[in-house]
Design a protein around this motif. Sequence first.
Motif, PDB file in Angstrom:
ATOM      1  N   PHE A 188     -10.107  -7.738   8.079  1.00  0.00           N
ATOM      2  CA  PHE A 188     -10.997  -8.489   7.189  1.00  0.00           C
ATOM      3  C   PHE A 188     -10.254  -9.710   6.652  1.00  0.00           C
ATOM      4  O   PHE A 188      -9.025  -9.817   6.734  1.00  0.00           O
ATOM      5  N   SER A 189     -11.022 -10.630   6.096  1.00  0.00           N
ATOM      6  CA  SER A 189     -10.482 -11.800   5.412  1.00  0.00           C
ATOM      7  C   SER A 189     -11.010 -11.784   3.980  1.00  0.00           C
ATOM      8  O   SER A 189     -12.098 -11.272   3.717  1.00  0.00           O
ATOM      9  N   PHE A 190     -10.232 -12.341   3.063  1.00  0.00           N
ATOM     10  CA  PHE A 190     -10.706 -12.364   1.674  1.00  0.00           C
ATOM     11  C   PHE A 190     -10.081 -13.534   0.926  1.00  0.00           C
ATOM     12  O   PHE A 190      -9.027 -14.060   1.284  1.00  0.00           O
ATOM     13  N   ARG A 191     -10.757 -13.905  -0.151  1.00  0.00           N
ATOM     14  CA  ARG A 191     -10.226 -14.876  -1.103  1.00  0.00           C
ATOM     15  C   ARG A 191     -11.011 -14.738  -2.400  1.00  0.00           C
ATOM     16  O   ARG A 191     -12.120 -14.179  -2.427  1.00  0.00           O
ATOM     17  N   THR A 192     -10.446 -15.230  -3.491  1.00  0.00           N
ATOM     18  CA  THR A 192     -11.182 -15.271  -4.750  1.00  0.00           C
ATOM     19  C   THR A 192     -11.831 -16.637  -4.893  1.00  0.00           C
ATOM     20  O   THR A 192     -11.264 -17.663  -4.499  1.00  0.00           O
ATOM     21  N   ASN A 193     -13.027 -16.623  -5.461  1.00  0.00           N
ATOM     22  CA  ASN A 193     -13.784 -17.861  -5.658  1.00  0.00           C
ATOM     23  C   ASN A 193     -14.341 -17.922  -7.075  1.00  0.00           C
ATOM     24  O   ASN A 193     -14.589 -16.886  -7.709  1.00  0.00           O
ATOM     25  N   LYS A 194     -14.525 -19.129  -7.552  1.00  0.00           N
ATOM     26  CA  LYS A 194     -15.234 -19.365  -8.811  1.00  0.00           C
ATOM     27  C   LYS A 194     -16.400 -20.276  -8.480  1.00  0.00           C
ATOM     28  O   LYS A 194     -16.215 -21.471  -8.264  1.00  0.00           O
ATOM     29  N   GLY A 195     -17.577 -19.670  -8.390  1.00  0.00           N
ATOM     30  CA  GLY A 195     -18.709 -20.416  -7.884  1.00  0.00           C
ATOM     31  C   GLY A 195     -18.472 -20.724  -6.409  1.00  0.00           C
ATOM     32  O   GLY A 195     -18.191 -19.833  -5.618  1.00  0.00           O
ATOM     33  N   SER A 196     -18.515 -21.973  -6.059  1.00  0.00           N
ATOM     34  CA  SER A 196     -18.268 -22.373  -4.665  1.00  0.00           C
ATOM     35  C   SER A 196     -16.843 -22.863  -4.457  1.00  0.00           C
ATOM     36  O   SER A 196     -16.497 -23.288  -3.350  1.00  0.00           O
ATOM     37  N   PRO A 198     -12.782 -22.285  -4.192  1.00  0.00           N
ATOM     38  CA  PRO A 198     -11.784 -21.236  -3.976  1.00  0.00           C
ATOM     39  C   PRO A 198     -10.719 -21.246  -5.067  1.00  0.00           C
ATOM     40  O   PRO A 198     -10.311 -22.309  -5.549  1.00  0.00           O
ATOM     41  N   CYS A 199     -10.296 -20.070  -5.456  1.00  0.00           N
ATOM     42  CA  CYS A 199      -9.227 -19.918  -6.458  1.00  0.00           C
ATOM     43  C   CYS A 199      -7.932 -19.419  -5.826  1.00  0.00           C
ATOM     44  O   CYS A 199      -6.906 -19.376  -6.494  1.00  0.00           O
ATOM     45  N   SER A 200      -7.974 -19.009  -4.585  1.00  0.00           N
ATOM     46  CA  SER A 200      -6.788 -18.538  -3.884  1.00  0.00           C
ATOM     47  C   SER A 200      -6.951 -18.866  -2.408  1.00  0.00           C
ATOM     48  O   SER A 200      -8.065 -19.118  -1.934  1.00  0.00           O
ATOM     49  N   PRO A 201      -5.868 -18.869  -1.642  1.00  0.00           N
ATOM     50  CA  PRO A 201      -5.969 -19.139  -0.202  1.00  0.00           C
ATOM     51  C   PRO A 201      -6.743 -18.030   0.508  1.00  0.00           C
ATOM     52  O   PRO A 201      -6.821 -16.899   0.023  1.00  0.00           O
ATOM     53  N   LEU A 202      -7.305 -18.357   1.661  1.00  0.00           N
ATOM     54  CA  LEU A 202      -7.937 -17.347   2.507  1.00  0.00           C
ATOM     55  C   LEU A 202      -6.846 -16.494   3.143  1.00  0.00           C
ATOM     56  O   LEU A 202      -5.873 -17.021   3.679  1.00  0.00           O
ATOM     57  N   VAL A 203      -7.013 -15.188   3.075  1.00  0.00           N
ATOM     58  CA  VAL A 203      -6.046 -14.252   3.641  1.00  0.00           C
ATOM     59  C   VAL A 203      -6.723 -13.486   4.776  1.00  0.00           C
ATOM     60  O   VAL A 203      -7.749 -12.836   4.559  1.00  0.00           O
ATOM     61  N   ASN A 204      -6.175 -13.597   5.978  1.00  0.00           N
ATOM     62  CA  ASN A 204      -6.631 -12.804   7.113  1.00  0.00           C
ATOM     63  C   ASN A 204      -5.755 -11.563   7.191  1.00  0.00           C
ATOM     64  O   ASN A 204      -4.527 -11.675   7.296  1.00  0.00           O
ATOM     65  N   CYS A 205      -6.377 -10.412   7.154  1.00  0.00           N
ATOM     66  CA  CYS A 205      -5.620  -9.192   6.873  1.00  0.00           C
ATOM     67  C   CYS A 205      -5.907  -8.086   7.872  1.00  0.00           C
ATOM     68  O   CYS A 205      -7.051  -7.878   8.289  1.00  0.00           O
ATOM     69  N   ARG A 206      -4.846  -7.389   8.256  1.00  0.00           N
ATOM     70  CA  ARG A 206      -4.954  -6.117   8.976  1.00  0.00           C
ATOM     71  C   ARG A 206      -4.255  -5.079   8.114  1.00  0.00           C
ATOM     72  O   ARG A 206      -3.098  -5.254   7.728  1.00  0.00           O
ATOM     73  N   SER A 207      -4.956  -4.000   7.814  1.00  0.00           N
ATOM     74  CA  SER A 207      -4.401  -3.036   6.867  1.00  0.00           C
ATOM     75  C   SER A 207      -5.181  -1.735   6.961  1.00  0.00           C
ATOM     76  O   SER A 207      -5.953  -1.526   7.892  1.00  0.00           O
ATOM     77  N   SER A 208      -4.981  -0.881   5.942  1.00  0.00           N
ATOM     78  CA  SER A 208      -5.749   0.361   5.843  1.00  0.00           C
ATOM     79  C   SER A 208      -6.984   0.201   4.970  1.00  0.00           C
ATOM     80  O   SER A 208      -7.650   1.184   4.658  1.00  0.00           O
ATOM     81  N   GLY A 209      -7.263  -1.028   4.548  1.00  0.00           N
ATOM     82  CA  GLY A 209      -8.450  -1.256   3.736  1.00  0.00           C
ATOM     83  C   GLY A 209      -8.129  -2.037   2.478  1.00  0.00           C
ATOM     84  O   GLY A 209      -6.989  -2.453   2.237  1.00  0.00           O
TER      85      GLY A 209
END
Length: 333
Positions: A188-196, A198-209
């Motif tokens: 999955f990929s994730f990032r924090t946003n405030k409205g439209s 971004p508040c943090s970089p996009l993180v592309n992730c492989r993990s256990s969840g």
Amino acid sequence: MARRKLLLLLKPLDACSHSPSGGVSRLSNTQILRHLGSRYDVHRDAISFCENILQKKFVDWEAMLRDNLCHPIRNVDMVVTVGGDGTLLHASHFVDDSIPILGVNSDPTNVDEVEEYSNEFDATRSTGYLCAATINNFEQVLDDILEGRVVPSELSRLSIRVNKELLPTYALNDILVAHPFPAEVSRFSFRTNKGSQPCSPLVNCRSSGLRVSTAAGSTAAMLSAGGFQMPILSHDLQYMVREPISPGAASNLMHGLINPDQTLDVLWSCSEGFIYIDGCHVRYPIKHGDAVQISTVAPVLRVYLPPHLSGQEVYSFSFKRDSVEKRWKLSNM
């Protein structure tokens, strides 16, 4: 003055504790059998005790097993749960912000008992972290509530949208977004946003969840995984990527905070997955390409808390929040 209406929500009696056909009889350790039998008796007696107290009060009430609760709770002034945190969590999925909950820990852990049997088995009983009462103080706590001497605290809950559609269940403790099979990799990929924005970089992730907890849930699985306890009245969320695979430069972003005006936006990249809410019993399926948005835009839960919880120190938490925000800024430089 009108009579109050109460729902008494009960953790079911554990039939396995006394039933020879339940498999417990195959255990050779008689101390374990005695412990299980004691838990059964203590919980049964706690239910009877609470019912007897309610009989004496100026209230109308009815009892219900939590397993029979499947519709939103309406037309009551308060819910009293008798069990532990699991029963209170279950009740939280069926109330809005208009009905307060009082938790009664029916089977508190006895520290001396845990120490006595530590070399034989785990004698831990119920933690009851969110429960303000036991049979020792139930009547006094109930009187304080009925006479208006105490008021419920407002705990933040967590809301989830999948492809912009709001899921019907709000989480009081935490959610886990993961592959249905725990040994499979979650992508999955994730990032924090405030409205439209971004508040943090996009993180592309492989993990256990990915786990996200409220302040109330920060002492549960989040703390066990290496997170930190938050003041229970905080409106922030805490997230943590479980067992990230080769996070590299993004390692500082595997654990962080989500402010009340932010969302955590997740893009699921596996063929299948689940969002588990407050444990394993409530779950919603997701599939490749689904967009999951997590925030605190949810009705608060009104709970009568143990007195020591609402007075938690916030200084160490403020330091941790500042450290997390500083890591985000450094990663964007």
